[in-house]
Motif scaffolding. Sequence first.
Motif, PDB file in Angstrom:
ATOM      1  N   ARG A 422      10.219  21.104  27.390  1.00 30.86           N
ATOM      2  CA  ARG A 422       9.904  21.789  26.127  1.00 30.86           C
ATOM      3  C   ARG A 422       9.607  20.788  25.022  1.00 30.86           C
ATOM      4  N   GLU A 423      10.391  19.748  24.963  1.00 32.23           N
ATOM      5  CA  GLU A 423      10.191  18.734  23.915  1.00 32.23           C
ATOM      6  C   GLU A 423       8.786  18.138  24.010  1.00 32.23           C
ATOM      7  N   ARG A 424       8.391  17.772  25.195  1.00 27.72           N
ATOM      8  CA  ARG A 424       7.070  17.190  25.394  1.00 27.72           C
ATOM      9  C   ARG A 424       5.965  18.190  25.052  1.00 27.72           C
ATOM     10  N   GLU A 425       6.101  19.411  25.534  1.00 33.72           N
ATOM     11  CA  GLU A 425       5.056  20.417  25.363  1.00 33.72           C
ATOM     12  C   GLU A 425       4.928  20.859  23.908  1.00 33.72           C
ATOM     13  N   MET A 426       6.056  21.086  23.264  1.00 35.35           N
ATOM     14  CA  MET A 426       6.019  21.594  21.895  1.00 35.35           C
ATOM     15  C   MET A 426       5.545  20.539  20.911  1.00 35.35           C
ATOM     16  N   LYS A 427       5.880  19.297  21.173  1.00 36.43           N
ATOM     17  CA  LYS A 427       5.376  18.214  20.324  1.00 36.43           C
ATOM     18  C   LYS A 427       3.857  18.137  20.415  1.00 36.43           C
ATOM     19  N   TRP A 428       3.328  18.286  21.625  1.00 30.91           N
ATOM     20  CA  TRP A 428       1.872  18.301  21.822  1.00 30.91           C
ATOM     21  C   TRP A 428       1.241  19.492  21.113  1.00 30.91           C
ATOM     22  N   MET A 429       1.847  20.670  21.239  1.00 30.65           N
ATOM     23  CA  MET A 429       1.281  21.847  20.574  1.00 30.65           C
ATOM     24  C   MET A 429       1.245  21.662  19.064  1.00 30.65           C
ATOM     25  N   GLN A 430       2.319  21.150  18.504  1.00 31.57           N
ATOM     26  CA  GLN A 430       2.331  20.920  17.061  1.00 31.57           C
ATOM     27  C   GLN A 430       1.222  19.959  16.649  1.00 31.57           C
ATOM     28  N   SER A 431       0.976  18.955  17.480  1.00 32.69           N
ATOM     29  CA  SER A 431      -0.018  17.935  17.120  1.00 32.69           C
ATOM     30  C   SER A 431      -1.445  18.481  17.096  1.00 32.69           C
ATOM     31  N   ILE A 432      -1.708  19.577  17.826  1.00 32.53           N
ATOM     32  CA  ILE A 432      -3.073  20.120  17.871  1.00 32.53           C
ATOM     33  C   ILE A 432      -3.203  21.434  17.085  1.00 32.53           C
ATOM     34  N   GLY A 433      -2.144  21.805  16.343  1.00 34.14           N
ATOM     35  CA  GLY A 433      -2.255  22.948  15.446  1.00 34.14           C
ATOM     36  C   GLY A 433      -1.948  24.301  16.046  1.00 34.14           C
ATOM     37  N   ASN A 461      11.410  26.172  17.024  1.00 29.95           N
ATOM     38  CA  ASN A 461      11.537  26.100  15.564  1.00 29.95           C
ATOM     39  C   ASN A 461      11.356  24.683  15.053  1.00 29.95           C
ATOM     40  N   ARG A 462      11.813  23.693  15.805  1.00 32.00           N
ATOM     41  CA  ARG A 462      11.659  22.299  15.362  1.00 32.00           C
ATOM     42  C   ARG A 462      10.191  21.911  15.235  1.00 32.00           C
ATOM     43  N   TYR A 463       9.328  22.617  15.961  1.00 31.09           N
ATOM     44  CA  TYR A 463       7.908  22.272  15.952  1.00 31.09           C
ATOM     45  C   TYR A 463       7.048  23.354  15.290  1.00 31.09           C
ATOM     46  N   GLY A 464       7.694  24.216  14.511  1.00 31.51           N
ATOM     47  CA  GLY A 464       6.950  25.188  13.723  1.00 31.51           C
ATOM     48  C   GLY A 464       6.249  26.251  14.543  1.00 31.51           C
ATOM     49  N   LEU A 465       6.835  26.627  15.674  1.00 32.30           N
ATOM     50  CA  LEU A 465       6.212  27.598  16.569  1.00 32.30           C
ATOM     51  C   LEU A 465       6.935  28.934  16.513  1.00 32.30           C
TER      52      LEU A 465
END
Length: 680
Positions: A422-433, A461-465
């Motif tokens: 989740r950490e890896r995936e959500m960080k990537w999602m946040q980076s691309i909007g 929530n940490r990644y604004g999703l």
Amino acid sequence: MNRIVSFLICLATACICQAEDVKVSSPDGQLVVNVSCEGGRLYYDATLDGQQMMEKSALGLKTSIGDFTRDLSTVNCQLSTVNSSYSMRGTKASSHDYKATKAVIDIENKDHQRFSIIFQVSNNDIAFRYSIPRQNIGRKEMKRVRIKSELSSFNFPDGTTTFISPQIGPETGWEQTKPSYEEGYSADAPMDAPSQYGHGYIFPALFHYSKESWNQENPVQGTGKKNPRFQNSLEKKSSSDYWILLSETGIGSNYCGSHLSDYQAGTGYTVTYPDAGENNGYGTDFAAIPLPGETPWRTITLGHTLKPIAETTISYDLVEPLYEPSTDYKPGRYTWSWLIWQDKSINYDDQVKFIDLASAMGFEYCLVDNWWDTQIGRDRIEELSKYAQSKGVHLLLWYNSNGFWNDAPQGPRDCMSTAIAREREMKWMQSIGIKGIKVDFFGGDKQETMRLYEDILSDANRYGLQVVFHGCTVPRGWERMYPNFVASEAVLASENVFFNEGAAIKQPFDLTLHPFCRNATASMDWGGIIMNKHLAPDNKSRHTRKTTDIFELASGLIMQTSVQCVAMQPNNLGELPEFELDFLRSLPTTWEETRFIDGYPGRYVVLARKATDGQWYIAGLNALKEPLTLTLDLPMFAPGKTLRYYVDKPSGEPTVIPLKIDKKGRAKVTIQPNGGIIIQ
């Protein structure tokens, strides 16, 4: 002075009493719960306006540290009042004042092991839960406990009828993805009807009790004769007509989800924990908590009419936010290709079409469904997200919850089942909007699965999703507990209207039932305001939609979720009347207030919602085979005011005409079969 009088005098402040029987009254005095200890066993019952609505129902727990179901005695009782206010996003009301009478009843078994039952009684709502303190057993201080089973029951008067949905067994359904709260509902069925799969019934569950003898015929328009079954519900209030809604709230990683047993005469329905086979057998079929600790709240909403049922906020009154939102989460609308274009539409070019559709309609989001990882690819998803943002739209992405609890092949897989993934995936999602995720195919109601829901929400929530769950359990207070939670499916939803003409025929029944049951306790992602006439990309083949255009528009107001699916197709831009497109462009999804106007589950519903911009909307749906004429009391509008009235002609053709509120603040409306109305 007797104990009851003493209790009434002390309502405003805490007091201590010692009694075998405890009466707890709502602030208005109309709802009264009586808790009694008889023969070493605990029971409660409830009256509303003096009418017995809950017969003697059991209380108690079986735990790893003691049996709290028998050989019990009341030690003492502390009585106080609860008065709290809160605001929140994304539910039927943006704020609420909660006032209740609270009783903490301390209980001891024959071995001097202790626990407490906590009741909170507000106007029309009962909530109760259990509390277990740390305590010495022998020479050992007990700091943890396993809750093996719960004796709590709900026993109703004979003649009560049901609007309930069966629980299905584990490892069932498509690719062993059930249970997922996607079975049909009864309608005024007898309590003693056995559940379809032998596993009892899910929460929430709606019950109706009436001593009146109803005329079974539908109203005949133009005769001037009133049919009591279809008179305005608020006119039908009597001491013998009651509605009861059961649910539970406050369950995250702290407990398992529960459901109801089959009915047993004299006992009623009992709280039942998950089947051992859920989650592919992994995780316990009991709950485990540290001490001191508490179980979740069981909730009971009662009313003479459906007004308290449709308007209840008890799911949120009893819980608190578990963390702060990391960003200002935006409500809105989303387009979704998959509902009608299905898997083959998950390609770059088709998703561009639905992004363009969202942009043309002023919608905030576009959902890219399963298989995007292989059919579009991660690099091109980044391109697609950038393109969407250039059009004023943000993407939502679908994920399989997977792990090993289902065989569903859809990807992306292995992205949500562990913290590292989740950490890896959500960080990537946040980076691309990316602004949200839809996570599908969960394993049941075990505490282990509830922990997964909470972990996904907290990490997101940490990644604004924002998060929507599908193939899942019903939410239990989650809109307030988790500020980035949007909604869950947990219902036989719109995809079935596509797959099955029978479900299309049943759609009006479902959407006139859920405001009083499934959607009354939690946000619901039913999955789409469907505007195609035919359930096919060409809008010509396959079976037809059975509802009118106005029904579909009104359903967007009746179904409550802060991020609403508008399952338009690109062809709809050139096919729909401009007034329909304009309505969808301005469709609100967050509400300051919700009011019940009229209805009967599975037949018709009329709700009033006040948007957070202050504008009132009245929406009605009719599931009957005949036109339904109603005179609506609309005090939110000034007498003499002329409003916009979206309505179906007898032919089913949509139109918008003026509607004038009369001097008494009322309006007469006619809702066509499988049709709708909107007043604004």
